[in-house]
Design a protein around this motif. Structure first.
Motif, PDB file in Angstrom:
ATOM      1  N   HIS A 182       0.843  -1.193   0.000  1.00 23.98           N
ATOM      2  CA  HIS A 182       0.000   0.000   0.000  1.00 23.98           C
ATOM      3  C   HIS A 182       0.884   1.251   0.000  1.00 23.98           C
ATOM      4  O   HIS A 182       2.006   1.242   0.501  1.00 23.98           O
ATOM      5  CB  HIS A 182      -0.960   0.007   1.179  1.00 23.98           C
ATOM      6  N   ASP A 212       6.064   3.259   6.797  1.00 25.67           N
ATOM      7  CA  ASP A 212       4.729   2.688   6.537  1.00 25.67           C
ATOM      8  C   ASP A 212       3.952   3.535   5.532  1.00 25.67           C
ATOM      9  O   ASP A 212       3.147   4.395   5.919  1.00 25.67           O
ATOM     10  CB  ASP A 212       3.972   2.599   7.878  1.00 25.67           C
ATOM     11  N   ASN A 213       4.080   3.300   4.335  1.00 24.99           N
ATOM     12  CA  ASN A 213       4.737   2.168   3.707  1.00 24.99           C
ATOM     13  C   ASN A 213       5.476   2.599   2.443  1.00 24.99           C
ATOM     14  O   ASN A 213       5.444   1.954   1.403  1.00 24.99           O
ATOM     15  CB  ASN A 213       3.725   1.058   3.362  1.00 24.99           C
ATOM     16  N   GLU A 267      -5.349   1.158   2.542  1.00 27.17           N
ATOM     17  CA  GLU A 267      -4.997   0.070   3.475  1.00 27.17           C
ATOM     18  C   GLU A 267      -5.184   0.530   4.904  1.00 27.17           C
ATOM     19  O   GLU A 267      -5.590  -0.238   5.771  1.00 27.17           O
ATOM     20  CB  GLU A 267      -3.545  -0.376   3.236  1.00 27.17           C
ATOM     21  N   GLU A 268      -4.935   1.812   5.125  1.00 31.84           N
ATOM     22  CA  GLU A 268      -5.065   2.326   6.485  1.00 31.84           C
ATOM     23  C   GLU A 268      -6.528   2.477   6.899  1.00 31.84           C
ATOM     24  O   GLU A 268      -6.829   2.822   8.032  1.00 31.84           O
ATOM     25  CB  GLU A 268      -4.301   3.648   6.621  1.00 31.84           C
ATOM     26  N   ASP A 316       5.270  -4.732   3.520  1.00 33.14           N
ATOM     27  CA  ASP A 316       4.745  -3.585   4.268  1.00 33.14           C
ATOM     28  C   ASP A 316       5.637  -3.258   5.450  1.00 33.14           C
ATOM     29  O   ASP A 316       5.885  -4.116   6.301  1.00 33.14           O
ATOM     30  CB  ASP A 316       3.323  -3.931   4.771  1.00 33.14           C
TER      31      ASP A 316
HETATM   32 ZN   LIG Z   1       1.319  -0.296   6.402  1.00 34.41          ZN
END
Ligand SMILES: [Zn+2]
Length: 354
Positions: A148, A171-172, A205-206, A231
């Motif tokens: 992501h 991240d990330n 993704e978050e 990730d």
């Molecule tokens: Zn992540």
């Protein structure tokens, strides 16, 4: 639940149709009409496929991953202030990914939009396939490597997603940078592939993998043979350690391929801690593919769980402090990048099976 999106092949286009990469903002990338019939049909009339040049040893391909380019991509992605879908920096990140990928010959790039709670998300897909006619033993169901690119700093008190920074260096941006390097390295080596590889830069993704889940749900069953997710792989002052999360026992053989690649190519991730995930408590983009799609799926991440003797905790996680200077273990980052690509190449060249 599953919309039946026709999985028409973008891969034909990937065959050097256009100088430089080609890009489009629309329908999902996918698999070709059954090649066997077409190859069979043409095989009789066409002389045997020209033997593709002997592929470079995988160890040589891994050596092509350039730590300086990894770093440049990570810093560029972190420089947009934030890649949260509500922040203006997000559009800059999308533009950066599209521009970098579209500049590579042999890579087909798509921005596949979706939405979550009315917020637009952009999944960026880069498809790489062998050039020209399908080589011997070609399999038309792709393998996927995903990471992501969206970011958050929701653990910083008072953080406002549309305004405040979320650099997300570890991240990330570390994972997204690795995928950008795979596009460059794989495109140059694509004659060696016996199946297409899709590099997926997922969004949302978050928001609990909303981008990857929406993408999976837009496809018919079994869209991919395997999924490898990378990730957060740039921080650990104690050890070159990675967690290898595998989703359901259906992913056990893929887990084994990762472990074998670590040994076979002397990559040196240690310890490589295997963790079975049977629920979405392991919130990573591989989860929808493994848990919902039933696809062999694994994720490589610096740590998924409590701190311990080989992981002291990463206190920049999901804060405004996840900045490039906090990527303190670049050796681990390079090892993670190599281990992911080695496993993918072992499978995509047909050297390893699941
Ligand atoms: Zn992540």
């Amino acid at each position: 639940m599953r919309a039946c999106a026709a999985l028409l092949l973008i891969l034909v286009v990937a065959c050097d149709a256009a100088p430089g990469g080609s890009s489009s903002r629309s329908s999902p990338a996918a698999a070709s009409p059954t090649p066997s019939s077409s190859i069979a049909a043409t095989a009789t009339s066409r002389p045997a496929t020209t033997p593709s040049p002997t592929p470079r040893p995988i160890a040589d391909v891994l050596a092509q991953i350039d730590p300086a380019k990894l770093d440049d991509h990570m810093r560029a992605l972190a420089s947009f202030q934030s890649r949260h879908p509500l922040h203006p920096g997000h559009a800059k990140a999308v533009a950066y990914l599209m521009e970098q990928l579209s500049a590579i010959p042999g890579v087909v790039v798509q921005d596949v939009p979706t939405a979550y709670n009315g917020v637009r998300l952009d999944n960026i897909l880069a498809t790489i396939a062998p050039p020209g006619p399908r080589p011997e033993g070609f399999v038309d169901v792709a393998g996927m490597i995903c990471a992501h690119y969206d970011s958050t700093a929701n653990r910083t008190p008072g953080w406002r997603p549309a305004i405040d920074p979320a650099p997300g260096a570890d991240d990330n941006a570390t994972g997204a940078a690795a995928l950008l390097e795979y596009a460059r390295v794989l495109a140059a080596d694509r004659a060696s592939l016996r199946m297409p590889i899709v590099l997926a830069f997922f969004d949302g993704e978050e928001y609990f993998f909303k981008g990857s889940l929406a993408y999976l749900q837009s496809l018919p069953p079994n869209p991919f043979r395997w999924v490898i997710n990378i990730d957060m792989v740039g921080f650990n002052p104690l050890a070159d350690r990675l967690d290898l999360v595998y989703y359901t026992t259906k992913s056990a053989s893929l887990r084994d391929r990762v472990r074998e690649a670590n040994q076979r190519y002397g990559i040196g991730v240690s310890p490589l801690v295997e963790q079975l995930a049977t629920t979405d408590a392991f919130i990573l983009d591989a989860a929808p593919f493994g848990l919902v799609g039933g696809i062999p799926s694994v994720a490589l991440v610096q740590r998924y769980g409590e701190n311990d003797a080989t992981f002291p905790g990463n206190y920049t996680f999901h804060t405004v402090n996840d900045t490039p200077d906090k990527i303190t273990n670049k050796r681990l980052w390079l090892k993670a990048a190599k281990l992911t690509l080695a496993t993918a190449l072992d499978l995509a060249r047909g050297g390893a099976q699941l």
